[in-house]
Scaffold this motif. Sequence first.
Motif, PDB file in Angstrom:
ATOM      1  N   ASP A  14       0.867  -1.181   0.000  1.00  0.00           N
ATOM      2  CA  ASP A  14       0.000   0.000   0.000  1.00  0.00           C
ATOM      3  C   ASP A  14       0.902   1.228   0.000  1.00  0.00           C
ATOM      4  O   ASP A  14       1.921   1.254   0.684  1.00  0.00           O
ATOM      5  CB  ASP A  14      -0.844   0.030   1.283  1.00  0.00           C
ATOM      6  N   MET A  20       2.986   8.357  -1.103  1.00  0.00           N
ATOM      7  CA  MET A  20       2.434   8.849  -2.371  1.00  0.00           C
ATOM      8  C   MET A  20       2.988  10.228  -2.702  1.00  0.00           C
ATOM      9  O   MET A  20       3.291  10.524  -3.853  1.00  0.00           O
ATOM     10  CB  MET A  20       0.904   8.908  -2.305  1.00  0.00           C
TER      11      MET A  20
ATOM     12  N   GLU B  43      -2.724   4.587  -2.804  1.00  0.00           N
ATOM     13  CA  GLU B  43      -2.765   3.534  -3.818  1.00  0.00           C
ATOM     14  C   GLU B  43      -2.612   2.181  -3.138  1.00  0.00           C
ATOM     15  O   GLU B  43      -1.809   2.019  -2.233  1.00  0.00           O
ATOM     16  CB  GLU B  43      -1.669   3.728  -4.882  1.00  0.00           C
ATOM     17  N   THR B  44      -3.419   1.240  -3.561  1.00  0.00           N
ATOM     18  CA  THR B  44      -3.364  -0.109  -2.996  1.00  0.00           C
ATOM     19  C   THR B  44      -2.963  -1.079  -4.112  1.00  0.00           C
ATOM     20  O   THR B  44      -3.040  -0.732  -5.287  1.00  0.00           O
ATOM     21  CB  THR B  44      -4.739  -0.514  -2.415  1.00  0.00           C
ATOM     22  N   SER B  46      -2.834  -3.976  -6.946  1.00  0.00           N
ATOM     23  CA  SER B  46      -3.814  -4.474  -7.913  1.00  0.00           C
ATOM     24  C   SER B  46      -4.357  -5.821  -7.474  1.00  0.00           C
ATOM     25  O   SER B  46      -5.530  -6.121  -7.686  1.00  0.00           O
ATOM     26  CB  SER B  46      -3.159  -4.633  -9.286  1.00  0.00           C
ATOM     27  N   GLN B 126      -8.381   8.083  -4.347  1.00  0.00           N
ATOM     28  CA  GLN B 126      -7.717   6.946  -4.972  1.00  0.00           C
ATOM     29  C   GLN B 126      -8.178   6.898  -6.418  1.00  0.00           C
ATOM     30  O   GLN B 126      -9.376   6.936  -6.702  1.00  0.00           O
ATOM     31  CB  GLN B 126      -8.110   5.671  -4.206  1.00  0.00           C
ATOM     32  N   GLN B 128      -7.408   4.522  -9.487  1.00  0.00           N
ATOM     33  CA  GLN B 128      -6.717   3.331  -9.967  1.00  0.00           C
ATOM     34  C   GLN B 128      -7.666   2.469 -10.779  1.00  0.00           C
ATOM     35  O   GLN B 128      -8.884   2.541 -10.617  1.00  0.00           O
ATOM     36  CB  GLN B 128      -6.189   2.523  -8.766  1.00  0.00           C
TER      37      GLN B 128
END
Lengths: 426, 426
Positions: A14, A20, B43-44, B46, B126, B128
């Motif tokens: 993460d 980020m 962001e995590t 995929s 987020q 994505q």
Amino acid sequence: MSKQKPAIPKGTRDFGPVEMGKRNFLLNTIRGTFQKFGYMPLETPSMENLSVLTGKYGDEGDQLLYKIVNSGDFLKKTTSEDYAQGAASMLPKIAEKGLRYDLTVPFARYVVMNRHELNLPFKRFQMQPVWRADRPQKGRYREFLQCDADVVGTSSLLCEAEIVMMINETFEKLGIKNFSIHLNHRKVLSGITQVIGAKGKETAFCVAIDKIDKIGKEGVENELRNNDFSEDAIQQLQPLLTLEGDNNQKLIALKSLLNSSEIGKTGIEELEQVMQMVNGFGLQAHHVVYDLTLARGLSYYTGAIFEVKIDNTGVGSVSGGGRYDDLTGVFGLPDLTGVGFSFGVDRLYDAMEALGLFPESSQAVTTVLLCPFDETAMFHALPILGKLREADIPSELFPEPAKMKKQLNYANKKAIPFVIIIGSEE
Amino acid sequence: MSKQKPAIPKGTRDFGPVEMGKRNFLLNTIRGTFQKFGYMPLETPSMENLSVLTGKYGDEGDQLLYKIVNSGDFLKKTTSEDYAQGAASMLPKIAEKGLRYDLTVPFARYVVMNRHELNLPFKRFQMQPVWRADRPQKGRYREFLQCDADVVGTSSLLCEAEIVMMINETFEKLGIKNFSIHLNHRKVLSGITQVIGAKGKETAFCVAIDKIDKIGKEGVENELRNNDFSEDAIQQLQPLLTLEGDNNQKLIALKSLLNSSEIGKTGIEELEQVMQMVNGFGLQAHHVVYDLTLARGLSYYTGAIFEVKIDNTGVGSVSGGGRYDDLTGVFGLPDLTGVGFSFGVDRLYDAMEALGLFPESSQAVTTVLLCPFDETAMFHALPILGKLREADIPSELFPEPAKMKKQLNYANKKAIPFVIIIGSEE
């Protein structure tokens, strides 16, 4: 539904707000350079057909591809014999798609599919995650970002010179001062194997010499012996394995060794032209080092090759690339030449951390926090908040009239530089 | 290696330079709004463990999850009985990971895993891709981008008001003028089922009323009858199904209907407070429409709900969201309240195209192209190119002294506004 303690898959990460902020600083800098040099953005799907991916990365690569189970009754194309024969027989029948393994093969696929519309020379950059079912370890992840820039459709050495320029520009903007751009040429390496009587053994030679930093001169010599290089050949290599001095001195030594090799001379000429162009830009310091031990693993490079190292960080190569003669042959479009390079974002991130180069502001998002004393103050704050945002100042109103300590603590943790306390009397 | 004609998987897309320019314009605008309002990037990975994903999206959702074949001998945990029993028995033993299906579940997982470090209220955005093994059709893809913003850890209605503000700000920057933000409240919907004597039938009521745009008033009435709503109940609903007038008139009608329902009155009060706050910002036009037919499918919403429609584009809802009371209960952290919304990028893109709102400059990357007459001119061009880039002007030198027509054609196709022709005499 049962309660579960959630976790993320091994080798994945993460990225919270702090990471980020830093990653975006890095990525925006790289993107800015690519665009300034006329490279255009491309994005390809995360999933590719396995027919596109398989066989492009060697046997090991095929193993490391993530495959996706077909939708619906994924067993329908299989038989009990397939099952009895095991995974290798089952796999092609239960999985048609895989996850992107790098950005080069999808780029080649894109070029072939769009060859009639492309404006050649085609300069593209691509910044997307790739996936490899590798054993996770420090600095090696199963999902990681690649940042590639390639230009195809021209053999002009300007492209090579511009890669040097782009690396310089990116590092300057990142604040990295001490680094070296290692430059070599596949034709120089071919010339060397030619003159020492080991023609056809380029691969073994490159694999061995590529390790000189890790295993030393003696290690390389032993590996060459194990690959049937003669003692005479190894003897002739001595001046190269101990090459000292500046780029000019190295070129002089090289020229004398490669005097009888046409291909070797071509390689040297191209290296000289690249450097002439770099100098033509009027750059103060280009950071280029001729490095005859640089071979780079990927077999498709045919011309100049690059690798970038940052001093005193313990981090390996942070960027690399080279020229290739046949990007798209495997997809039926032969002889397309190009040159490309990529930044290793995870390593660059580690190097930036080690050098303390991330600006503090890279984390901050909000500039002003309005802190309301009570419910009425919240309504007083609204028009102020509206005005701040109208002036494009990132701002927040703490959403509850909580204790002031809690509100200030929020500002502090979020690194918000300005706080305005709003009473209800005003 | 056999030559193959490459293709991409159905339902996926390449985004070439032109689409990327437009998409980036859209995404940068959205990102800019999120950040201006104090939302921070997350962001995590995929891939998520299937134990995290499964059971969160209903049975249909579980079917649509992309599952990843385990690495190595993926059959080793299976038996021939599993094989004989078919895909459902095999799947859990050959696949442990799946691809992200939305951004909400990964966000909930992140919040739970990081609950001791989070700075509450926690505002994150987020942007994505997500993947769904859906049947591809116009406007529906198997890989598509989601853009979510959520704030958790506060029940303040400021958050709802700020969502209205963020939608207004984003659309203003995109140049979209004619749109409406449909607003409703789950508690109003509950109140209605209460007063018409259909308590406990909220879901059936919401599912029916949500379709009023598609199937009309009679269609909704029939669907309610099929779900055992009494004629008396349907009769009482008449004023709501034909509700006309401005927001105030609608509120008056609602208040009279919901006079006997505590939960219904709470819903109305909250809607009024949200609007008071929106007005407190001093916004000229807020585009909010009370829409009692808005229900939104997702069962986890418990408070205000939103949906945004653009007039005259034929594109459906381009944004939506709402408040929930229990984001993370399924992962063992109960009662975490929050509110979130998302932009549907593909639909917004289509709407922008239909309205001709993408600025021409969104495609352009390079500002100046230097065109060399001959080989010598290339070297003359280098210092000029260096100076242009020093001034942060995106510039290129055509890499070969090709025919001028070819060079100008390149500039034209790439929409480069300025061209400088370089001779060797200067």
